[in-house]
Design an enzyme around this catalytic site. Structure first.
Site, short mmCIF file in Angstrom:
data_model
loop_
_atom_site.label_atom_id
_atom_site.label_comp_id
_atom_site.label_asym_id
_atom_site.label_seq_id
_atom_site.Cartn_x
_atom_site.Cartn_y
_atom_site.Cartn_z
N ASN A 1 0.02 12.15 0.59
CA ASN A 1 -1.74 12.28 0.35
C ASN A 1 -1.78 13.72 -0.07
O ASN A 1 -1.32 14.76 -0.11
CB ASN A 1 -1.95 12.49 1.97
CG ASN A 1 -2.11 11.01 2.74
OD1 ASN A 1 -1.97 9.90 1.87
ND2 ASN A 1 -2.07 10.76 3.86
N ARG B 1 1.18 4.82 2.55
CA ARG B 1 2.42 5.54 2.11
C ARG B 1 3.52 4.77 2.52
O ARG B 1 4.43 4.68 1.62
CB ARG B 1 2.24 7.16 2.63
CG ARG B 1 1.41 8.20 2.04
CD ARG B 1 1.49 9.38 2.35
NE ARG B 1 0.92 9.33 3.97
CZ ARG B 1 1.38 10.38 4.78
NH1 ARG B 1 1.87 11.40 4.46
NH2 ARG B 1 0.87 10.25 6.02
#
Length: 785
Positions: A45, A27
């Site tokens: 996520n 990320r």
């Protein structure tokens, strides 16, 4: 003037990234790229992987996708990127990292990874706040499967949830530009797990980690045995060059002759004790940090009791900060063997270790981070073709394996493997998820550990199988467990022949498509339930995933005593020689041969009656029992072997120095389907009676076996119009046999396939079972597909 150029159209895209993309710094990588490009949207996520909402032009999206692949974090693996149109206005606030979301689980968990260079540098830097801290980690390294309880992989779903982050760790954790952004096990001395040392009667030595670890190192240096809690379980450690300490450890653990694993400070130190190739160095220093079997140097100083009668040592490098700090406080390498009583699972809990390792360990180096999932150390070896996995566990599991073309249907399979070197497999949707090595299921504690691991995997990956696949052996515990699961889940139950599963396992890891033309499989192992009611183990099979035909096999020979014959090689020696020369063969051999004298003292009349009446003397075409028989005749493990394959391994080590000079005994490939061994035994006994050196005889045995197998394979491929030969089964973990057969197949113009990412032994069985079960359930591809 012309009209101004139109601005590129900006539109919303919902991008789904699947693979190993959680807990690896994925990320922040997305955030960094998107922010640098001035894009708007978010990344988060969820149970399916990583979701990216992105507003950009077509050209910007292409640049973004290219950069994402090129700058992928070290532990990440992108399996798929799918983009769909996303309606809605351009969001304000630029690009952000959003909170995780739930949903159906489809993503994978990254294996535990060895301490990265950046974290190690901090741990060794007296000016760093994590100096001498044994639990330093970041998004590029540290525990993963060993601490995870659920998906999505967030701190609250791990055993680190009980440790509240201090302000400094929280700042690192929340900063997308930091190497520790959302590193779920993040910790430091102020807020994380701690380490302490316990002695007899629970005397605790605490204080700073530096004091504790150096005291543990001093104890090892004095010859003490220290139980060390690692990332996936406890180890038992002592000085690797200390003969007395090694002998005590072997006696206390009741280890028999099985080699101990070793840990060296670094590659430089390791090279003093073993010869290292470039591939072996790379494997040792990889993020998996497995045990690597390497050739020992002459007079290297490692205690003889570490690996008796073996020419290779199983070395690994430190893979946690705790290991690094401990090894730097010692003068040499240490034994680092699993913390258990032989045959039982590795201890993972502190109280369990105190109880089970009492009487073995002198001291316990403990910590208070819970080990959720037990992980043994993985074992690999360099063969002629590549690095091959002999035991798949820490560092490799549970990374998904991509299945070949045709296996991407909706059916989900659970395969339960075998009873030895147990491992199960969840497969479907084009991927296979192999569990870590879980031990042998003849031990009740291993059965319990197997069930716990399966429950966790099914929970983690939200799997309800449509199909449960097991071995055909009616007595296997793994088969009975599979039957129970099928009843509980109402899944379809399928049983697969043992050696067919070995063949399919080899094909699957080489990407052989579901309906590819058949290959010749040479499957050599100890035992497998055959379709004719006998025990198979020396098989030449023509087939693929959907079926096979047995073309040839080793001569079936009785195993007097049944399971005892797998433990006591002299029984196989007697049975093999009796099959070759008749029941009165001993009277025609020189009475001064050591094995003849030894056999004469055994209850041979009882064995004769067993064999003649077929009582507790099953017929077996087993390659493993052939190796046992030869080893016993040569005086290797004549009475018994203390672990599976010991006789064959020691004979391989004995033969290795003589292989270049050894020639095969005169032998011809049999014209019929049965490969008999009378000619081999005649030549072996002739050499032995002539006083030929035992190592040279062992090498000639290997050369002859290689030639017979290769000639038979070349003949069968010509007869059946195939050009590929797959080698599988535990006997092909014999390096001399594997490399020799592969070389002969190449000379014969054939393609040889050997195991690499999944073990050739029963540890890889479940992958083959799963692919066979899926192949039999999925529709055949059309010829034009």
């Amino acid at each position: 003037m012309g009209a101004p150029l139109a601005e590129p159209a900006v539109e919303g895209r919902l991008v789904r990234v699947t693979g190993l993309v959680q807990g690896v710094g994925f990320r922040p990588t997305v955030w960094r790229i998107a922010a640098a490009m001035g894009l708007s949207g978010h990344v988060r996520n969820d149970a399916a992987g990583v979701e990216i909402a992105l507003w950009c032009s077509d050209a910007e999206f292409e640049t973004f996708a290219d950069r994402l692949k090129a700058e992928c974090p070290p532990l990440a693996r992108i399996d798929g990127v799918e983009a769909t149109k996303l309606d809605g206005p351009l969001p304000a606030g630029g690009f952000v990292i959003a909170a995780s979301a739930g949903g159906q689980v489809k993503t994978g968990i990254v294996p535990d990874a060895a301490c990265c260079p950046e974290c190690l540098a901090e741990v060794l830097d007296p000016k760093d706040r994590r100096y001498f801290y044994p639990f330093a980690n970041c998004t590029h390294c540290g525990p993963r499967l060993s601490i995870v309880k659920a998906i999505p992989y967030d701190r609250g779903s791990t055993s680190m949830a009980r440790f509240s982050m201090c302000e400094e760790c929280r700042a690192e954790y929340e900063n997308p530009a930091d190497r520790r952004f959302h590193a779920q096990p993040i910790a430091c001395p102020a807020c994380g797990p701690r380490v302490w040392l316990e002695g007899p009667y629970r005397v605790v030595i605490g204080g700073a980690s530096q004091t504790v670890i150096r005291e543990a190192a001093a104890l090892i240096g004095e010859g003490r045995i220290v139980a060390i809690k690692g990332v996936g379980g406890f180890h038992l450690a002592c000085g690797a060059t200390d003969e007395a300490a090694v002998a005590r450890l072997r006696a206390r653990k009741k280890r028999g002759g099985r080699p101990f694993a070793l840990m060296a400070r670094d590659l430089e130190q390791l090279a003093e004790f073993a010869e290292l190739s470039g591939q072996e160095r790379a494997a040792l220093a990889s993020r998996a940090a497995p045990i690597v079997l390497v050739k020992r140097r002459d007079s290297c100083g490692v205690a003889a009791g570490v690996a008796p009668q073996h020419d290779r040592l199983g070395f690994m490098l430190p893979y946690t900060p705790l290991h690094h700090l401990l090894l730097r406080a010692l003068d040499g390498p240490v034994v680092m063997t699993s913390g258990n009583r032989s045959g039982e699972p590795q201890c993972t809990d502190n109280d369990e270790a105190r109880r089970e390792l009492a009487g073995i360990a002198d001291f316990w180096l403990m910590h208070d981070r819970e080990i959720v999932n037990r992980l043994d150390d993985s074992v690999v070896r360099r063969d002629g073709h590549d690095i091959s996995v002999l035991r798949r566990a820490r560092g490799f599991a549970p990374e998904p394996l991509a299945l070949p073309a045709g296996f991407d249907g909706p059916i989900r399979a659970l395969a339960t493997g075998g009873d030895l070197k147990a491992a199960f497999c969840l497969a479907g949707g084009g991927k296979a998820l192999m569990s870590q090595h879980l031990g042998d299921l003849d031990e009740l504690k291993n059965q319990e550990a197997w069930g716990q691991a399966l429950g966790l995997y099914r929970s983690l990956f939200d799997t309800k199988p449509d199909l449960i696949v097991a071995d055909r052996h009616p007595g296997y515990r793994s088969t009975r467990l599979a039957m129970e699961l099928a009843r509980e889940t109402a899944a379809r139950f399928v049983q697969v022949q043992h050696h067919h599963a070995h063949l399919a396992s080899c094909l699957a890891q080489h990407g052989r498509a579901i309906d590819a033309p058949p290959v010749l499989g040479i499957i050599l192992d100890g035992l497998g339930y055959g379709d004719d009611g006998t025990i198979w183990g020396g098989e030449f099979l023509l087939g693929g995933y959907r079926g096979f035909r047995r073309l040839a096999y080793f001569e079936p020979v009785a195993m007097p005593g049944g399971d005892k014959a797998s433990i006591e090689p002299w029984r196989n020696a007697y049975s093999h020689l009796r099959a070759a020369f008749g029941p009165d063969f001993l009277a025609r051999l020189p009475a001064d041969l050591p094995f003849v004298r030894a056999l004469a003292e055994k209850p041979l009349g009882v064995l004769d009656r067993m064999i003649e009446r077929g009582v507790n003397a099953p017929l077996a075409s087993s390659a493993g029992r052939l190796f046992d028989a030869c080893a016993a005749v040569l005086g290797i493990c004549f009475e018994r072997q203390s672990y599976e394959g010991q006789a064959g391994m020691e004979m391989e080590a004995l033969a290795s120095p003589f292989m270049d000079a050894a020639e095969a005994w005169p032998a011809t490939s049999p014209k019929g389907p049965v490969i008999c061994w009378k000619g081999l035994w005649e030549a072996l006994l002739r050499d032995q009676a002539s006083g030929v050196e035992t190592g040279l005889i062992a090498a000639r045995f290997h050369r002859t076996l290689i030639e017979i197998i290769s000639r038979k394979a070349i003949g069968l491929t010509e007869e059946n119009g195939v050009a590929t030969v797959a080698l599988s089964g535990g006997a092909f973990q014999n390096r001399l046999l594997l490399e020799g057969v592969l070389a002969e197949l190449t000379v014969g113009g054939l393609e040889g396939l050997a195991h690499a990412s999944v073990p050739a032994n029963d540890g890889g069985l479940a992958l083959g079972q799963a692919t066979i079960g899926l192949a039999l359930s999925l529709p055949r591809l059309s010829l034009g597909a």
